[in-house]
Design a protein around this motif. Structure first.
Motif, mmCIF file in Angstrom:
data_model
loop_
_atom_site.group_PDB
_atom_site.id
_atom_site.type_symbol
_atom_site.label_atom_id
_atom_site.label_comp_id
_atom_site.label_asym_id
_atom_site.label_seq_id
_atom_site.Cartn_x
_atom_site.Cartn_y
_atom_site.Cartn_z
ATOM 1 N N ASP A 17 0.856 -1.185 0.000
ATOM 2 C CA ASP A 17 0.000 0.000 0.000
ATOM 3 C C ASP A 17 0.892 1.235 0.000
ATOM 4 O O ASP A 17 1.834 1.313 0.784
ATOM 5 C CB ASP A 17 -0.911 0.011 1.228
ATOM 6 C CG ASP A 17 -1.980 1.076 1.127
ATOM 7 O OD1 ASP A 17 -3.133 0.715 0.842
ATOM 8 O OD2 ASP A 17 -1.663 2.263 1.321
ATOM 9 N N CYS B 170 -1.930 -4.089 0.353
ATOM 10 C CA CYS B 170 -3.141 -3.724 -0.382
ATOM 11 C C CYS B 170 -3.614 -4.942 -1.170
ATOM 12 O O CYS B 170 -2.898 -5.450 -2.028
ATOM 13 C CB CYS B 170 -2.835 -2.573 -1.326
ATOM 14 S SG CYS B 170 -4.132 -2.229 -2.511
ATOM 15 N N ARG C 273 -5.366 -3.783 3.492
ATOM 16 C CA ARG C 273 -6.323 -2.802 2.993
ATOM 17 C C ARG C 273 -7.065 -3.374 1.799
ATOM 18 O O ARG C 273 -6.484 -4.003 0.926
ATOM 19 C CB ARG C 273 -5.603 -1.516 2.595
ATOM 20 C CG ARG C 273 -6.539 -0.338 2.540
ATOM 21 C CD ARG C 273 -6.816 0.278 1.230
ATOM 22 N NE ARG C 273 -5.719 0.536 0.350
ATOM 23 C CZ ARG C 273 -5.857 0.459 -0.955
ATOM 24 N NH1 ARG C 273 -6.995 0.086 -1.499
ATOM 25 N NH2 ARG C 273 -4.849 0.713 -1.755
ATOM 26 N N SER D 224 -10.250 -2.424 -1.137
ATOM 27 C CA SER D 224 -11.122 -1.418 -1.742
ATOM 28 C C SER D 224 -12.284 -2.133 -2.410
ATOM 29 O O SER D 224 -12.094 -3.152 -3.070
ATOM 30 C CB SER D 224 -10.373 -0.595 -2.788
ATOM 31 O OG SER D 224 -9.448 0.251 -2.180
ATOM 32 N N CYS E 206 -15.766 4.530 -4.380
ATOM 33 C CA CYS E 206 -15.255 3.307 -3.769
ATOM 34 C C CYS E 206 -15.070 3.531 -2.277
ATOM 35 O O CYS E 206 -15.098 4.649 -1.792
ATOM 36 C CB CYS E 206 -13.917 2.932 -4.407
ATOM 37 S SG CYS E 206 -14.040 2.510 -6.157
ATOM 38 N N LYS F 169 -12.516 2.324 0.964
ATOM 39 C CA LYS F 169 -11.340 1.624 1.474
ATOM 40 C C LYS F 169 -11.705 1.073 2.840
ATOM 41 O O LYS F 169 -12.269 1.766 3.678
ATOM 42 C CB LYS F 169 -10.143 2.551 1.605
ATOM 43 C CG LYS F 169 -9.493 2.873 0.300
ATOM 44 C CD LYS F 169 -8.204 3.651 0.487
ATOM 45 C CE LYS F 169 -7.631 3.999 -0.860
ATOM 46 N NZ LYS F 169 -6.349 4.683 -0.752
#
Length: 93
Positions: free
Chosen positions: A7, A15, A51, A53, A87, A89
């Protein structure tokens, strides 16, 4: 299928770029196994956050990640071929 990368915004955070489970295999633990594999990889790097999304309105994905412990981080907009898409996160430890 799952793909991840470092990330760029959050230190020590992996990520999860892509996670997709074919509809025929959903509710059989495949998605959970992919998340757990990514979390193990994250830990092997010495990192402590994952993370994710999702596109806002994807209630199935949000419920899945929330069930696994993900929390809302922030909303953001993305331009997909001239179309603005909101979006969200989410982050989990």
């Amino acid at each position: 299928i799952a793909a991840c990368k470092k990330d760029l915004e959050i230190p020590k955070c992996l990520c999860l770029d892509v996670l997709h489970v074919d509809k025929r295999f959903r509710t059989q633990g495949v998605g959970t196994a992919l998340i757990e594999a990514n979390k193990e990889y994250m830990k092997s790097l010495g990192w402590d956050k994952l993370r994710i999304s999702i596109i806002s309105g994807n209630d199935y994905a949000k419920a899945f990640y929330t069930k696994l412990g993900a929390k809302h981080l922030k909303f953001y907009d993305v331009d997909f071929a001239g179309t603005n898409v909101q979006c969200e996160k989410m982050i989990m430890k």
